[in-house]
Design a protein around this motif. Structure first.
Motif, PDB file in Angstrom:
ATOM      1  N   CYS A   1    -102.297  14.344 -20.357  1.00  0.00           N
ATOM      2  CA  CYS A   1    -102.845  14.944 -21.741  1.00  0.00           C
ATOM      3  C   CYS A   1    -104.314  15.217 -21.807  1.00  0.00           C
ATOM      4  CB  CYS A   1    -102.420  13.686 -22.919  1.00  0.00           C
ATOM      5  SG  CYS A   1    -103.400  12.446 -22.971  1.00  0.00           S
TER       6      CYS A   1
ATOM      7  N   LYS B   1    -101.657  17.829 -11.294  1.00  0.00           N
ATOM      8  CA  LYS B   1    -100.554  17.936 -10.154  1.00  0.00           C
ATOM      9  C   LYS B   1    -100.679  16.539  -9.612  1.00  0.00           C
ATOM     10  CE  LYS B   1     -99.558  20.072  -5.595  1.00  0.00           C
ATOM     11  NZ  LYS B   1     -99.975  20.994  -4.475  1.00  0.00           N
TER      12      LYS B   1
ATOM     13  N   PRO C   1    -113.060  13.253 -16.644  1.00  0.00           N
ATOM     14  CA  PRO C   1    -113.288  13.580 -15.197  1.00  0.00           C
ATOM     15  C   PRO C   1    -114.034  15.017 -15.281  1.00  0.00           C
ATOM     16  CG  PRO C   1    -110.931  13.611 -15.637  1.00  0.00           C
ATOM     17  CD  PRO C   1    -111.642  13.008 -17.227  1.00  0.00           C
TER      18      PRO C   1
ATOM     19  N   LEU D   1    -107.379  31.211 -12.386  1.00  0.00           N
ATOM     20  CA  LEU D   1    -107.821  30.538 -11.248  1.00  0.00           C
ATOM     21  C   LEU D   1    -109.400  30.701 -10.850  1.00  0.00           C
ATOM     22  CD1 LEU D   1    -104.786  30.960  -8.863  1.00  0.00           C
ATOM     23  CD2 LEU D   1    -105.407  29.049 -10.099  1.00  0.00           C
ATOM     24  N   SER D   2    -110.051  31.479 -11.538  1.00  0.00           N
ATOM     25  CA  SER D   2    -111.628  31.822 -11.034  1.00  0.00           C
ATOM     26  C   SER D   2    -112.682  31.002 -11.547  1.00  0.00           C
ATOM     27  CB  SER D   2    -111.827  33.198 -11.120  1.00  0.00           C
ATOM     28  OG  SER D   2    -111.886  33.459 -12.807  1.00  0.00           O
ATOM     29  N   ASP D   3    -112.284  29.977 -12.217  1.00  0.00           N
ATOM     30  CA  ASP D   3    -113.044  28.986 -12.892  1.00  0.00           C
ATOM     31  C   ASP D   3    -112.855  27.684 -12.179  1.00  0.00           C
ATOM     32  OD1 ASP D   3    -114.873  28.347 -15.286  1.00  0.00           O
ATOM     33  OD2 ASP D   3    -113.524  26.898 -15.219  1.00  0.00           O
ATOM     34  N   PRO D   4    -113.973  27.070 -11.558  1.00  0.00           N
ATOM     35  CA  PRO D   4    -113.978  25.592 -11.144  1.00  0.00           C
ATOM     36  C   PRO D   4    -113.396  24.535 -11.842  1.00  0.00           C
ATOM     37  CG  PRO D   4    -116.038  26.687 -10.975  1.00  0.00           C
ATOM     38  CD  PRO D   4    -115.434  27.332 -11.655  1.00  0.00           C
TER      39      PRO D   4
ATOM     40  N   SER E   1    -105.606  20.508 -10.369  1.00  0.00           N
ATOM     41  CA  SER E   1    -105.557  19.471  -9.224  1.00  0.00           C
ATOM     42  C   SER E   1    -105.228  18.192  -9.760  1.00  0.00           C
ATOM     43  CB  SER E   1    -106.923  19.409  -8.402  1.00  0.00           C
ATOM     44  OG  SER E   1    -107.000  18.504  -7.545  1.00  0.00           O
ATOM     45  N   ILE E   2    -105.873  18.002 -10.988  1.00  0.00           N
ATOM     46  CA  ILE E   2    -105.660  16.496 -11.470  1.00  0.00           C
ATOM     47  C   ILE E   2    -104.338  16.478 -12.126  1.00  0.00           C
ATOM     48  CG2 ILE E   2    -106.449  14.775 -13.623  1.00  0.00           C
ATOM     49  CD1 ILE E   2    -109.234  16.211 -12.982  1.00  0.00           C
TER      50      ILE E   2
ATOM     51  N   ASP F   1    -106.663  12.708 -21.117  1.00  0.00           N
ATOM     52  CA  ASP F   1    -107.212  12.290 -19.749  1.00  0.00           C
ATOM     53  C   ASP F   1    -107.663  13.243 -18.901  1.00  0.00           C
ATOM     54  OD1 ASP F   1    -105.653  10.008 -19.935  1.00  0.00           O
ATOM     55  OD2 ASP F   1    -103.495  10.897 -19.706  1.00  0.00           O
TER      56      ASP F   1
ATOM     57  N   ALA G   1    -101.495  13.709 -11.042  1.00  0.00           N
ATOM     58  CA  ALA G   1    -101.621  12.527 -12.213  1.00  0.00           C
ATOM     59  C   ALA G   1     -99.859  12.003 -12.078  1.00  0.00           C
ATOM     60  CB  ALA G   1    -101.587  13.274 -13.791  1.00  0.00           C
ATOM     61  N   GLY G   2     -99.789  10.839 -12.650  1.00  0.00           N
ATOM     62  CA  GLY G   2     -98.573  10.189 -12.599  1.00  0.00           C
ATOM     63  C   GLY G   2     -97.582  10.664 -13.324  1.00  0.00           C
TER      64      GLY G   2
ATOM     65  N   LEU H   1     -97.461  28.096  -8.556  1.00  0.00           N
ATOM     66  CA  LEU H   1     -98.565  28.188  -7.689  1.00  0.00           C
ATOM     67  C   LEU H   1     -97.972  28.839  -6.358  1.00  0.00           C
ATOM     68  CD1 LEU H   1    -100.450  24.722  -7.779  1.00  0.00           C
ATOM     69  CD2 LEU H   1    -101.261  26.895  -8.459  1.00  0.00           C
TER      70      LEU H   1
ATOM     71  N   LEU I   1    -109.554  24.949 -11.946  1.00  0.00           N
ATOM     72  CA  LEU I   1    -108.999  24.689 -10.510  1.00  0.00           C
ATOM     73  C   LEU I   1    -108.778  22.983 -10.590  1.00  0.00           C
ATOM     74  CD1 LEU I   1    -110.507  26.825  -7.745  1.00  0.00           C
ATOM     75  CD2 LEU I   1    -108.180  27.006  -8.717  1.00  0.00           C
ATOM     76  N   ARG I   2    -109.977  22.135 -10.976  1.00  0.00           N
ATOM     77  CA  ARG I   2    -109.991  20.933 -11.208  1.00  0.00           C
ATOM     78  C   ARG I   2    -108.835  20.175 -12.161  1.00  0.00           C
ATOM     79  NH1 ARG I   2    -115.546  18.339 -12.074  1.00  0.00           N
ATOM     80  NH2 ARG I   2    -114.545  16.465 -10.908  1.00  0.00           N
TER      81      ARG I   2
END
Lengths: 125, 125
Positions: free
Chosen positions: B69, B61, B76, B48-51, B58-59, B72, B63-64, B115, B54-55
């Motif tokens: 994949c 989570k 970003p 979790l220590s890398d930005p 987040s993405i 995708d 996502a539709g 999480l 984390l992104r």
DNA sequence: ACTTCATATCGACATCCATCAATTTATCGA
DNA sequence: TCGATAAATTGATGGATGTCGATATGAAGT
């Protein structure tokens, strides 16, 4: 034979930089982490990503009075004093520990609510 | 003049290695983290220590269908495909993401409860 | 002032890590 | 079987990081 579905040719997910949001109550699922936010939130986890720092937090939390000085921490970790001071500084900078100097000693204690707040980051990812 | 109190000359905190505890319900405040436990728990936070990781979480989570994949995710983050695959592997190894290959694509999704479980580690430090 | 003790800081070193370019593996469609 | 596409793996590289020894800072007691 099987059929595989995919949306268009490539990506399609939005990534919005929420600027300075007014510091209140993340409603759980919003835009997705922007680069800046991600970098900032990663700092806390970077502080937690070292075994010895986790042990430091654990020991400080369980110590009598909720605080401990450096001299109480070097031996259980089997690390040199400079190294322990270094780790403690990282934890303080991350907002997880509080440092108070009394006399010759420096006492470290958990910042109230810091761990819970960090746990909240995960829930609000 | 002021008076400072300190216990003896040096440290005095116990640090017990709980061996293989029977995997159940940490009652919050026990011995303090041993070296092995600490190392293992640090692995998740290292993930979790890398930005960018984390992104990724987040993405994925948001996502539709709760999955996405690699194709995708590269744009970003503005990272190369090998780098994204590398980060995803780390998240999978940490038990945070699940990988399912369908056809030519690999779909990544959050491991349910992962999480929350990680957040629990912080509470039980 | 001088010594002692606790802690912080500095400099060096070895290792780890994020990233990329190039290649390989695997799967689908023609 | 032959491209074409998605993803994983490999190798290399620059930068971050954990650790230590040595030194500096700072406060307490004599």
């Amino acid at each position: 034979m099987s059929i595989y579905v995919h949306n268009g040719q490539m990506n399609s997910l939005q990534t919005i930089e929420p600027g300075l949001d007014e510091a209140c109550c993340a409603p759980s699922d919003l835009p997705a982490l922007g680069a800046e936010e991600a970098q900032q939130k990663a700092l806390v986890f970077k502080a937690l990503s070292d075994p010895n720092r986790l042990r430091l937090l654990s020991i400080v939390k369980g110590a009598g009075g909720g605080e401990a000085c450096v001299c109480d921490l070097t031996e259980p970790l089997d690390l040199g004093q400079p190294t322990v001071s270094h780790h403690l500084k990282i934890l303080v900078d991350a907002g997880l520990l509080h440092r108070e100097k009394r006399g010759t000693w420096a006492y470290y204690s958990l910042v109230p609510g810091a761990l819970e707040k960090t746990a909240g980051i995960l829930a609000a990812l």
